[in-house]
Design a protein around this motif. Structure first.
Motif: not given
Length: 320
Positions: A165, A199, A232, A234-235, A238, A274, A276-277
């Motif tokens: 990412a 993680r 993954f 999505p929230t 993000l 969405r 993460t990065d």
């Protein structure tokens, strides 16, 4: 809602219901409904239908009979429906392939149970079990075995890990929790002392690791991830990326989780997703070419424009 699919589902359920109840005389209706994955109301409706089903003649001794005593049910006459439906060829083959894959997956527990179940399915499937289907495991199976052995030793690990990412390699110490397979990829789940959080580390991205002398001690609050919906999740916090996608790149809507998809006109779709990065999104979208246009957010547009301009400058500068 009714229709061919619902009718076929109910017929299959009814044919399996009699042998299921025969094996469990006096079972609670609520317990049977839970086992069969239907509501208690639906099961009672199925039982009422069974009362008028049976053999031709449809007289005494021909119809299915049962005792429904309050919340308990017992079959008293099965009208010859005393065995459950057999698996179809496709169902049997799918189970054989899945169990073979599970039996060969590194780190899988209760392998003896899996092998016994596989033997039973293969015996029931007959010649179909010998179908030429290749079961392929991840290419890094040896590395998975090494990581699993390190986890089972109960020690902390120092490892070098590549984070896709952010396109960076970092050194970190982790307290391993488990090794698991998700979507055909192997992961190490561990408490990361650098991030101070649980993680998931893809094992094929662990460049190197060393087993430490100190024991693995994840803190009491280290909760394992819920992976029922995949890795993954999505929230709303993000970054939200909006794209205009052409026909050749529609595959991204199946490969990556997306929020919305709607037609923009012609063959183009408007896709929101969405990520993460934004750095990861930047590298992905630059590789997709002109078939995808970034509509937002503005920060991502700026980053892609700057990187594309820098790349073009490299080509236009003499001597490079």
């Amino acid at each position: 809602m009714t229709g061919p699919r619902q009718s076929a589902d109910r017929l299959g359920r009814l044919l399996n219901l009699v042998p299921y109840l025969l094996a469990r005389p006096g079972i609670l209706v609520a317990e049977a409904a839970a086992d069969l994955g239907v509501s208690e109301r639906q099961l009672r409706e199925d039982l009422e239908l069974l009362w008028v089903c049976g053999l031709p003649g449809y007289g005494p001794g021909d119809l299915i009979d049962m005792a429904l005593d309050g919340d308990r049910v017992t079959i008293s006459h099965d009208a010859g429906i005393d065995r459950p439906l057999r698996l179809t060829q496709d169902e049997a083959l799918a189970l054989v392939v899945a169990l073979r894959m599970l039996a060969e997956t590194p780190g899988t527990g209760h392998r003896d149970v899996i092998e016994r179940a596989l033997a039973k399915i293969e015996n029931a499937a007959g010649d179909l079990a010998d179908a030429p289907v290749a079961v392929r495991l991840p290419a890094n199976a040896k590395r998975v075995d090494k990581v699993r052995a390190a986890v089972e030793s109960g020690h902390a690990l120092r490892m070098t890990y590549y984070t896709a990412a952010r396109d960076e390699t970092t050194d970190r110490v982790v307290d391993p929790m488990r090794v698991l397979m998700v979507g055909g990829k192997a992961y190490l789940e561990a408490w990361c002392r650098r991030a101070e959080a649980t993680r998931l580390f893809r094992i094929d991205r662990i460049d190197d690791f060393t087993e430490l002398a100190e024991p693995s001690r994840p803190p009491a609050g280290a909760e394992p991830h819920d992976l029922t919906g995949g890795v993954f999740h999505p929230t709303p916090d993000l970054p939200l990326v909006t794209l205009r996608v052409g026909r050749r790149s529609r595959w991204i809507t199946e490969y990556y989780p997306v929020e919305e998809v709607h037609r923009s006109g012609g063959d183009e779709w408007i896709v929101t997703m969405r990520v993460t990065d934004l750095g990861w999104a930047q590298r992905l979208l630059l590789g997709l070419g002109p078939d995808v246009t970034v509509l937002g957010p503005p920060e991502l547009l700026t980053r892609i424009r700057e990187q594309a301009t820098a790349a073009l400058d490299q080509y236009s500068t003499p001597g490079r």
